[in-house]
Design an enzyme around this catalytic site. Structure first.
Site, mmCIF file in Angstrom:
data_model
loop_
_atom_site.group_PDB
_atom_site.id
_atom_site.type_symbol
_atom_site.label_atom_id
_atom_site.label_comp_id
_atom_site.label_asym_id
_atom_site.label_seq_id
_atom_site.Cartn_x
_atom_site.Cartn_y
_atom_site.Cartn_z
ATOM 1 N N THR A 27 48.059 36.390 41.551
ATOM 2 C CA THR A 27 48.205 36.495 40.108
ATOM 3 C C THR A 27 46.836 36.634 39.466
ATOM 4 O O THR A 27 45.896 35.916 39.834
ATOM 5 C CB THR A 27 48.929 35.270 39.514
ATOM 6 N N ASP B 249 52.738 31.394 39.565
ATOM 7 C CA ASP B 249 53.429 30.105 39.483
ATOM 8 C C ASP B 249 54.940 30.256 39.393
ATOM 9 O O ASP B 249 55.693 29.458 39.967
ATOM 10 C CB ASP B 249 52.888 29.277 38.313
ATOM 11 N N ARG C 226 61.383 40.724 37.141
ATOM 12 C CA ARG C 226 61.807 39.371 36.789
ATOM 13 C C ARG C 226 63.327 39.345 36.803
ATOM 14 O O ARG C 226 63.966 40.277 36.339
ATOM 15 C CB ARG C 226 61.244 38.975 35.426
ATOM 16 N N ARG D 79 48.728 33.967 28.926
ATOM 17 C CA ARG D 79 49.646 33.402 27.934
ATOM 18 C C ARG D 79 49.535 31.881 27.864
ATOM 19 O O ARG D 79 49.540 31.289 26.792
ATOM 20 C CB ARG D 79 51.086 33.812 28.263
ATOM 21 N N ASP E 100 46.271 30.928 37.850
ATOM 22 C CA ASP E 100 46.812 29.698 37.263
ATOM 23 C C ASP E 100 47.614 28.842 38.232
ATOM 24 O O ASP E 100 48.339 27.943 37.810
ATOM 25 C CB ASP E 100 47.667 30.022 36.037
ATOM 26 N N GLY F 153 54.433 39.218 37.651
ATOM 27 C CA GLY F 153 53.468 40.258 37.326
ATOM 28 C C GLY F 153 52.747 40.751 38.566
ATOM 29 O O GLY F 153 52.391 39.966 39.436
ATOM 30 N N ASP G 7 46.054 35.724 36.574
ATOM 31 C CA ASP G 7 45.782 34.575 35.704
ATOM 32 C C ASP G 7 45.056 33.444 36.434
ATOM 33 O O ASP G 7 44.504 32.550 35.791
ATOM 34 C CB ASP G 7 47.093 34.026 35.126
#
Length: 355
Positions: A160, A138, A107, A206, A164, A46, A162
């Site tokens: 990112t 990640d 992707r 997510r 994460d 992303g 996120d």
């Protein structure tokens, strides 16, 4: 003869300049000694605000030290296809303030196969890439590790929304995404107040609720739903909304991380159970866009230069991270082995603030 304060400062400044000049000279010599001539840079997964800043800083630092830079289009998908071209310092002008990634991202199912990985590693040889800077989250970092295991030198940088990546306290794009989400939620609160309504706002996340948790706290949300903390609908949602109504509140904000459930379904259940008009808003990809914030621009600039200098210093297959407010690097395998979670302490504080 004693020196005055000004003379001492001048001597210290001169010594510092000499040390910096020696450091730069040593890095130039290391690049020649280790036969690092050309590097690649890609963005994968992303997109995140600040990725262009990372590309820019990697390109300019590499060029400064005499390296050629190949911009790899569409991430790992472009790598195994050999979709890349030379980048110069001028090519990255006026990109720092732009959102998204001008190298584009995609992707790649092919890259995750053994054949795809072999083709990607082969392309690194075809284009004489001595190292590849992999910018992303990640999934991108796991891709960098597989390339490392296949014999390709990689340097991973965190980008990112996120946030994460467990090894790093912060990821490029997170601050911008939070500010975008906060602005949207503030506007939704205004209309929720006008109609005595419950607004369920779905943000990205997510598998990780960092974005939802931070946005929820910063917007004063009554309820924050995150994947790491499974909620009981009656106790953790309905009961809290009714309790807030009985205390005199006339509008309610529920922040829902996408990994928890569909915002429209949650809003429908809330309205059916409480009788309170409820509406769902999914922020979606608007969180990925927009001009990067000062924090994301600054850290992207510093991390890119750090990554290039780490490579030239002989530290290969490294993950560039922010830890304790300082940029540093660790082995990519160690970085990917880390686990990140939201502490119960933060969740408890969010509940106290929402009371």
């Amino acid at each position: 003869m004693s020196l005055n304060k000004k003379e001492v400062c001048q001597i210290e400044e001169s010594a510092a300049e000499d040390l910096e000049a020696k450091r730069l000279k040593d890095l130039h010599e290391l690049a020649q000694e280790k036969k690092i001539r050309r590097v690649g840079v890609l963005t994968s997964g992303g997109d995140a605000p600040g990725m262009n800043g990372l590309i820019r800083s990697v390109t300019r630092a590499s060029t400064y030290y005499g390296l050629e830079v190949m911009g790899i289009r569409r991430g790992y998908h472009g790598l195994w296809k050999g979709d890349m071209s030379l980048l110069t310092a001028r090519d990255v002008s006026d990109t720092l303030q732009r959102g998204g990634t001008f190298l584009m991202t995609a992707r790649s199912e092919t890259f995750t196969t053994e054949e795809g990985l072999k083709r990607a590693a082969a392309m690194a040889d075809v284009f004489n890439l001595d190292a590849i800077f992999c910018l992303g989250g990640d999934g991108t970092w796991r891709g960098a590790q597989t390339l490392t295991d296949a014999g390709v030198c990689t340097m991973a940088l965190p980008a990112t929304i996120d946030n994460d990546i467990a090894a790093s306290d912060y990821c490029i794009g997170y601050d911008t995404a939070m500010n975008t989400a906060i602005e949207c939620v503030d506007k939704l609160r205004d209309t929720a107040s006008s109609h005595e309504r419950c607004s369920v706002v779905e943000v990205m996340g997510r598998h990780n609720g960092y974005l939802a948790m931070t946005v929820g706290i910063a917007t004063g949300a009554e309820i924050i739903l995150i994947p790491e903390h499974p909620a009981d609908f009656m106790d953790d949602v309905v009961s809290k909304i009714l309790s807030a109504r009985n205390r005199g509140k006339r509008h309610y904000i529920v922040i829902d991380a996408e990994g928890v459930g569909d915002a429209a379904e949650i809003a429908r259940h809330i309205e059916e159970t409480t009788g309170i008009e409820s509406r769902a808003s999914t922020l979606g990809y608007v969180q990925r866009g927009g001009n990067p914030s000062l924090r994301d621009r600054y850290l992207a600039s510093m991390m890119g230069v750090y990554a290039v200098e780490a490579l030239l210093s002989g530290r290969k297959n490294r993950a560039i991270i922010l830890r304790g407010g300082e940029i540093c690097d660790i082995d990519i395998h160690e970085a990917n082995a880390s686990k990140k979670s939201i502490s119960e302490s933060i969740y408890k504080k969010a509940e106290i603030l929402a009371f």
